[in-house]
Design a protein around this motif. Structure first.
Motif, mmCIF file in Angstrom:
data_model
loop_
_atom_site.group_PDB
_atom_site.id
_atom_site.type_symbol
_atom_site.label_atom_id
_atom_site.label_comp_id
_atom_site.label_asym_id
_atom_site.label_seq_id
_atom_site.Cartn_x
_atom_site.Cartn_y
_atom_site.Cartn_z
ATOM 1 N N PHE A 60 5.779 -7.931 -10.853
ATOM 2 C CA PHE A 60 5.826 -6.586 -11.432
ATOM 3 C C PHE A 60 7.261 -6.087 -11.573
ATOM 4 O O PHE A 60 8.219 -6.713 -11.117
ATOM 5 N N LYS A 61 7.390 -4.920 -12.191
ATOM 6 C CA LYS A 61 8.636 -4.161 -12.245
ATOM 7 C C LYS A 61 8.325 -2.697 -11.986
ATOM 8 O O LYS A 61 7.178 -2.253 -12.168
ATOM 9 N N LEU A 62 9.339 -1.959 -11.592
ATOM 10 C CA LEU A 62 9.236 -0.510 -11.444
ATOM 11 C C LEU A 62 10.328 0.136 -12.292
ATOM 12 O O LEU A 62 11.496 -0.224 -12.162
ATOM 13 N N VAL A 63 9.946 1.057 -13.152
ATOM 14 C CA VAL A 63 10.938 1.705 -14.008
ATOM 15 C C VAL A 63 11.665 2.793 -13.215
ATOM 16 O O VAL A 63 11.267 3.164 -12.106
ATOM 17 N N ARG A 64 12.733 3.299 -13.805
ATOM 18 C CA ARG A 64 13.588 4.250 -13.089
ATOM 19 C C ARG A 64 12.845 5.518 -12.688
ATOM 20 O O ARG A 64 13.058 6.059 -11.593
ATOM 21 N N ASP A 65 11.962 6.019 -13.538
ATOM 22 C CA ASP A 65 11.277 7.275 -13.222
ATOM 23 C C ASP A 65 9.889 7.033 -12.613
ATOM 24 O O ASP A 65 8.970 7.826 -12.790
ATOM 25 N N ARG A 66 9.736 5.944 -11.861
ATOM 26 C CA ARG A 66 8.445 5.674 -11.220
ATOM 27 C C ARG A 66 8.118 6.759 -10.197
ATOM 28 O O ARG A 66 9.009 7.447 -9.685
ATOM 29 N N TYR A 67 6.838 6.825 -9.900
ATOM 30 C CA TYR A 67 6.397 7.860 -8.971
ATOM 31 C C TYR A 67 5.105 7.396 -8.302
ATOM 32 O O TYR A 67 4.264 6.739 -8.927
ATOM 33 N N GLY A 68 4.967 7.716 -7.015
ATOM 34 C CA GLY A 68 3.706 7.481 -6.317
ATOM 35 C C GLY A 68 3.628 6.198 -5.523
ATOM 36 O O GLY A 68 2.580 5.913 -4.914
ATOM 37 N N PHE A 69 4.698 5.392 -5.485
ATOM 38 C CA PHE A 69 4.657 4.115 -4.764
ATOM 39 C C PHE A 69 5.604 4.074 -3.572
ATOM 40 O O PHE A 69 5.713 3.044 -2.913
ATOM 41 N N ARG A 70 6.291 5.188 -3.280
ATOM 42 C CA ARG A 70 7.296 5.165 -2.224
ATOM 43 C C ARG A 70 6.688 5.301 -0.828
ATOM 44 O O ARG A 70 7.172 4.675 0.120
ATOM 45 N N HIS A 71 5.654 6.077 -0.700
ATOM 46 C CA HIS A 71 5.082 6.327 0.627
ATOM 47 C C HIS A 71 3.609 5.922 0.719
ATOM 48 O O HIS A 71 3.080 5.830 1.831
ATOM 49 N N THR A 72 2.971 5.698 -0.402
ATOM 50 C CA THR A 72 1.553 5.352 -0.390
ATOM 51 C C THR A 72 1.394 3.835 -0.489
ATOM 52 O O THR A 72 1.801 3.229 -1.480
ATOM 53 N N PRO A 73 0.808 3.180 0.521
ATOM 54 C CA PRO A 73 0.652 1.726 0.469
ATOM 55 C C PRO A 73 -0.467 1.300 -0.477
ATOM 56 O O PRO A 73 -1.411 2.056 -0.732
ATOM 57 N N VAL A 74 -0.332 0.098 -1.005
ATOM 58 C CA VAL A 74 -1.412 -0.520 -1.768
ATOM 59 C C VAL A 74 -1.988 -1.643 -0.918
ATOM 60 O O VAL A 74 -1.309 -2.209 -0.055
ATOM 61 N N GLU A 75 -3.234 -1.983 -1.158
ATOM 62 C CA GLU A 75 -3.898 -3.036 -0.397
ATOM 63 C C GLU A 75 -4.010 -4.290 -1.263
ATOM 64 O O GLU A 75 -4.439 -4.225 -2.422
ATOM 65 N N LEU A 76 -3.630 -5.433 -0.689
ATOM 66 C CA LEU A 76 -3.657 -6.720 -1.378
ATOM 67 C C LEU A 76 -4.666 -7.627 -0.692
ATOM 68 O O LEU A 76 -4.702 -7.713 0.547
ATOM 69 N N ASP A 77 -5.446 -8.330 -1.493
ATOM 70 C CA ASP A 77 -6.496 -9.173 -0.912
ATOM 71 C C ASP A 77 -6.676 -10.433 -1.746
ATOM 72 O O ASP A 77 -6.647 -10.376 -2.988
ATOM 73 N N VAL A 78 -6.844 -11.575 -1.079
ATOM 74 C CA VAL A 78 -7.144 -12.847 -1.727
ATOM 75 C C VAL A 78 -8.296 -13.491 -0.971
ATOM 76 O O VAL A 78 -8.242 -13.617 0.263
ATOM 77 N N SER A 79 -9.339 -13.893 -1.676
ATOM 78 C CA SER A 79 -10.484 -14.517 -1.014
ATOM 79 C C SER A 79 -11.179 -15.483 -1.964
ATOM 80 O O SER A 79 -11.048 -15.377 -3.194
ATOM 81 N N ILE A 80 -11.895 -16.423 -1.401
ATOM 82 C CA ILE A 80 -12.658 -17.394 -2.179
ATOM 83 C C ILE A 80 -14.102 -16.932 -2.253
ATOM 84 O O ILE A 80 -14.683 -16.495 -1.248
ATOM 85 N N GLU A 81 -14.656 -17.026 -3.428
ATOM 86 C CA GLU A 81 -16.033 -16.606 -3.682
ATOM 87 C C GLU A 81 -16.989 -17.194 -2.633
ATOM 88 O O GLU A 81 -16.948 -18.382 -2.329
ATOM 89 N N GLY A 82 -17.836 -16.333 -2.083
ATOM 90 C CA GLY A 82 -18.851 -16.790 -1.139
ATOM 91 C C GLY A 82 -18.379 -16.940 0.284
ATOM 92 O O GLY A 82 -19.145 -17.394 1.145
ATOM 93 N N THR A 83 -17.140 -16.564 0.568
ATOM 94 C CA THR A 83 -16.634 -16.649 1.935
ATOM 95 C C THR A 83 -16.371 -15.246 2.469
ATOM 96 O O THR A 83 -16.368 -14.268 1.711
ATOM 97 N N ALA A 84 -16.128 -15.169 3.761
ATOM 98 C CA ALA A 84 -15.816 -13.873 4.359
ATOM 99 C C ALA A 84 -14.521 -13.338 3.764
ATOM 100 O O ALA A 84 -13.635 -14.102 3.375
ATOM 101 N N ALA A 85 -14.430 -12.017 3.692
ATOM 102 C CA ALA A 85 -13.231 -11.396 3.126
ATOM 103 C C ALA A 85 -11.996 -11.832 3.911
ATOM 104 O O ALA A 85 -12.027 -11.955 5.136
ATOM 105 N N GLY A 86 -10.931 -12.109 3.183
ATOM 106 C CA GLY A 86 -9.695 -12.526 3.835
ATOM 107 C C GLY A 86 -8.921 -11.339 4.384
ATOM 108 O O GLY A 86 -9.394 -10.196 4.373
ATOM 109 N N GLU A 87 -7.731 -11.634 4.858
ATOM 110 C CA GLU A 87 -6.873 -10.583 5.409
ATOM 111 C C GLU A 87 -6.456 -9.614 4.301
ATOM 112 O O GLU A 87 -6.035 -10.029 3.225
#
Length: 264
Positions: free
Chosen positions: A165-192
């Motif tokens: 990704f990139k962030l432009v100069r006038d970005r807003y809303g990503f400095r203090h609010t975390p995003v959640e990232l997830d990777v999992s294989i179909e049919g298995t328990a949710a990953g970290e």
């Protein structure tokens, strides 16, 4: 006595093909006789994916790519990625091993409200391999999802997924609010589920890293691809805990590449 005078060429070729691309290049330097065998099509075809003809034939690359000597084709695919899946995915080979390396472009991802002009817009950037990428104009809640068939990737391989990704100069809303990232294989328990800040203040650890192409990347997670697995690997980025406005995020895609110790 030189081994090329003891063993037939096809036997030496088989032995070299069971090593690695790096070893084959080293063996080519041993002697003139070794060079002709180590650089042969018989050796380098073994380092290419079994479905390389299908991949190239269904890409935007010219058919003449398939007429290259196999060693030249191998390194072309390492250093010059090609677009596949109607231009929505980028394919290349990992130089050390010949493992498959894909980036799922924005058009192949599922992005909430991406076709609503007041929320997202499509733009072209010269440093992107894709014709268009998505730029966030304004949303309260963010959700980006994607998936890839495991049999598209190299088998018996550990992979890592990266959000690019990139962030432009006038970005807003990503400095203090975390995003959640997830990777999992179909049919298995949710990953970290990883919680990260895309745009932390300068006095905080920077979780995203700048790539050689000028984009930023952040690790989403990892997974192991076994043998002849027809399931899918699914990945997501979301922020749906508040309705704080967010803008200025440019998404190029999600990259799946073989994991190596030096990736960390």
């Amino acid at each position: 006595m030189e081994i090329t005078k003891v063993l037939p060429d096809d036997c030496i070729s088989l032995i070299i093909s069971l090593t690695s691309p790096r070893d084959a290049c080293r063996m080519a330097l041993l002697s003139h006789a070794f060079n002709s065998i180590a650089d042969s099509n018989a050796v380098w075809q073994m380092f290419l994916p079994l479905d390389y003809i299908h991949i190239i034939s269904n890409s935007s690359s010219p058919p003449s790519l398939l007429s290259l000597p196999k060693k030249d084709l191998y390194f072309t695919l390492c250093y010059h990625p090609i677009l596949t899946h109607n231009g929505d995915m980028k394919f290349q080979l990992e130089k050390e091993s010949g493992k498959k390396w894909y980036m799922v472009g924005t058009r192949a991802l599922s992005i909430q409200w991406v076709d609503t002009p007041r929320h997202w817009t499509w733009i072209s950037l010269p440093d992107s391999r894709f014709c268009r990428v998505a730029k966030l104009k304004n949303v309260g809640r963010l959700e980006i999802k994607g998936k890839v068939k495991l049999n598209t990737l190299s088998s018996n391989t550990n992979y890592e997924a990266y959000f690019v990704f990139k962030l432009v100069r006038d970005r807003y809303g990503f400095r203090h609010t975390p995003v959640e990232l997830d990777v999992s294989i179909e049919g298995t328990a949710a990953g970290e589920v990883r919680s990260v800040i895309l745009d932390p203040p300068r006095n905080m650890p920077q979780q995203a890293k700048e790539r050689a192409d000028g984009w930023l990347e952040i690790e989403m997670g990892e997974f192991f691809n076994g043998f002849e697995d027809d399931r899918t690997v699914e990945f997501s980025l979301r922020e749906d805990h508040d309705d704080q406005p967010k803008r200025g995020l440019i998404v190029q895609g999600i990259e799946l590449r073989p994991k190596h110790k030096h990736n960390r």
